[in-house]
Enzyme design. Structure first.
Site, mmCIF file in Angstrom:
data_model
loop_
_atom_site.group_PDB
_atom_site.id
_atom_site.type_symbol
_atom_site.label_atom_id
_atom_site.label_comp_id
_atom_site.label_asym_id
_atom_site.label_seq_id
_atom_site.Cartn_x
_atom_site.Cartn_y
_atom_site.Cartn_z
ATOM 1 N N PRO A 90 0.807 -1.221 0.000
ATOM 2 C CA PRO A 90 0.000 0.000 0.000
ATOM 3 C C PRO A 90 0.843 1.275 0.000
ATOM 4 O O PRO A 90 0.350 2.352 -0.289
ATOM 5 C CB PRO A 90 -0.803 -0.107 1.307
ATOM 6 C CG PRO A 90 -0.779 -1.542 1.659
ATOM 7 C CD PRO A 90 0.537 -2.060 1.184
ATOM 8 N N GLU A 117 2.649 -8.793 8.375
ATOM 9 C CA GLU A 117 2.528 -7.343 8.501
ATOM 10 C C GLU A 117 3.358 -6.618 7.441
ATOM 11 O O GLU A 117 3.220 -5.427 7.215
ATOM 12 C CB GLU A 117 3.005 -6.907 9.902
ATOM 13 C CG GLU A 117 2.095 -7.325 11.023
ATOM 14 C CD GLU A 117 0.691 -6.802 10.839
ATOM 15 O OE1 GLU A 117 -0.243 -7.632 10.810
ATOM 16 O OE2 GLU A 117 0.508 -5.576 10.685
ATOM 17 N N ARG A 155 -1.301 -8.485 -21.424
ATOM 18 C CA ARG A 155 -2.282 -8.185 -22.466
ATOM 19 C C ARG A 155 -1.819 -7.055 -23.385
ATOM 20 O O ARG A 155 -2.362 -6.872 -24.472
ATOM 21 C CB ARG A 155 -3.638 -7.851 -21.870
ATOM 22 C CG ARG A 155 -3.696 -6.580 -21.047
ATOM 23 C CD ARG A 155 -5.016 -6.442 -20.334
ATOM 24 N NE ARG A 155 -6.137 -6.396 -21.255
ATOM 25 C CZ ARG A 155 -6.529 -5.291 -21.904
ATOM 26 N NH1 ARG A 155 -5.842 -4.167 -21.747
ATOM 27 N NH2 ARG A 155 -7.559 -5.310 -22.701
ATOM 28 N N ASP A 170 -6.207 2.044 -28.236
ATOM 29 C CA ASP A 170 -6.157 3.262 -29.060
ATOM 30 C C ASP A 170 -5.796 4.464 -28.186
ATOM 31 O O ASP A 170 -6.275 4.571 -27.051
ATOM 32 C CB ASP A 170 -7.545 3.459 -29.690
ATOM 33 C CG ASP A 170 -7.554 4.625 -30.645
ATOM 34 O OD1 ASP A 170 -7.474 5.759 -30.137
ATOM 35 O OD2 ASP A 170 -7.583 4.390 -31.858
HETATM 36 C C1 LIG Z 1 2.420 -7.183 3.325
HETATM 37 N N1 LIG Z 1 1.261 -7.038 2.467
HETATM 38 C C2 LIG Z 1 0.297 -6.132 3.027
HETATM 39 C C3 LIG Z 1 -0.935 -6.057 2.196
HETATM 40 N N2 LIG Z 1 -0.623 -5.754 0.801
HETATM 41 C C4 LIG Z 1 -1.411 -4.847 0.142
HETATM 42 O O1 LIG Z 1 -2.413 -4.381 0.703
HETATM 43 C C5 LIG Z 1 -1.098 -4.393 -1.229
HETATM 44 N N3 LIG Z 1 -0.224 -4.933 -2.077
HETATM 45 O O2 LIG Z 1 -0.260 -4.208 -3.198
HETATM 46 N N4 LIG Z 1 -1.157 -3.219 -3.105
HETATM 47 C C6 LIG Z 1 -1.699 -3.297 -1.866
HETATM 48 N N5 LIG Z 1 -2.661 -2.447 -1.392
HETATM 49 C C7 LIG Z 1 0.485 -6.511 0.194
HETATM 50 C C8 LIG Z 1 1.654 -6.626 1.115
#
Ligand SMILES: CN1CCN(C(=O)c2nonc2N)CC1
Length: 246
Positions: A90, A117, A155, A170
């Site tokens: 995130p 985590e 894709r 396009d």
């Molecule tokens: C450790 N783990 C936490 C949760 N995570 C995500 O929420 C996430 N990954 O890519 N975009 C997101 N948003 C992936 C990594």
């Protein structure tokens, strides 16, 4: 193009990539997809990939060394330091169409799918080239984000979508929401297909589709238009769409 996913759940990634566009791209050799499990690079009898966080707090953190060794193997098996290493989280750059468009030029994308985590920050700082995010929400692991990157980039590669679909890329449609789609029957409980789509006039149809894409973007995601320099024709079409609304 080659994708390597660093994941504790390789079967999840392999299974999901066997279908549709991605599966076809892999079958015809346009795309190569490999998975590397950090657990295979542990050296203790419990095959430990995570540990408690320094500073306390909930959950566990993925350890540096198994991730490092898995990425090293993916590089050695692929294009070495020409590979781009991306951590999905995130905290990353939003995964947008323009990011996917840029990524088609990579020879090898190594996608690190974290669990728990998160992963040791020193791995992100020293091994990862970039951090990418699905969006401002938390999912249980990076695998789904990795699969979206694999699908979205595959894709775009030459020969993956048939010519009839390549028009979707396009330049007009870049940065706009899609136009509405219809198929048989013509009439569903009194709701009919727009006349222009039955006309066989391709110029009119293309004009209508661009107008719909511009109008829907204006209605639903106006912020996307801020980044788009509209041509005179596009501006007129959008005006037409707005006038027809009232
Ligand atoms: C450790 N783990 C936490 C949760 N995570 C995500 O929420 C996430 N990954 O890519 N975009 C997101 N948003 C992936 C990594």
């Amino acid at each position: 193009m080659r994708f390597d996913v660093i994941t504790l759940f390789p079967e999840m990634v392999k299974a999901a990539s066997r279908y549709g566009v991605t599966g076809k791209a892999i079958d015809n050799g346009v795309v190569r997809l490999e998975t590397w499990n950090p657990r295979d690079y542990t050296h203790d009898k419990h095959r430990t990939v995570d540990d408690r966080p320094y500073g306390g707090g909930p959950g566990m953190v993925m350890k540096y060394q198994p991730l490092f060794d898995a990425v090293s193997e993916a590089k050695e098996n692929g294009f070495g330091d020409r590979a781009k290493v991306v951590y999905l989280s995130p905290q990353g750059r939003p995964i947008t169409q323009s990011l996917l468009n840029e990524s088609v030029h990579c020879e090898q994308l190594i996608l690190v799918a974290g669990r728990y985590e998160g992963i040791d920050e020193r791995f992100i700082e020293t091994v990862c080239d970039e951090e990418w995010s699905l969006g401002d929400y938390v999912i249980s692991g990076g695998e789904l984000a990795a699969l979206i990157v694999v699908d979205g980039v595959s894709r775009l590669l030459p020969g993956v979508l048939g010519d009839e679909n390549s028009a979707l890329q396009d330049s007009h449609m870049d940065g706009l929401l899609d136009y509405p789609h219809f198929t048989r029957p013509e009439n569903i409980e009194g709701r009919v297909v727009p006349e222009v789509l039955l006309s066989g006039n391709h110029a009119d149809i293309e004009r209508w589709r661009l107008k719909q894409a511009l109008g829907r973007t204006w209605q639903r995601r106006p912020e996307l238009l801020k980044n788009k320099q509209l041509s005179d024709v596009e501006y007129e079409l959008l005006q037409e769409f707005i006038v027809e609304l009232v």
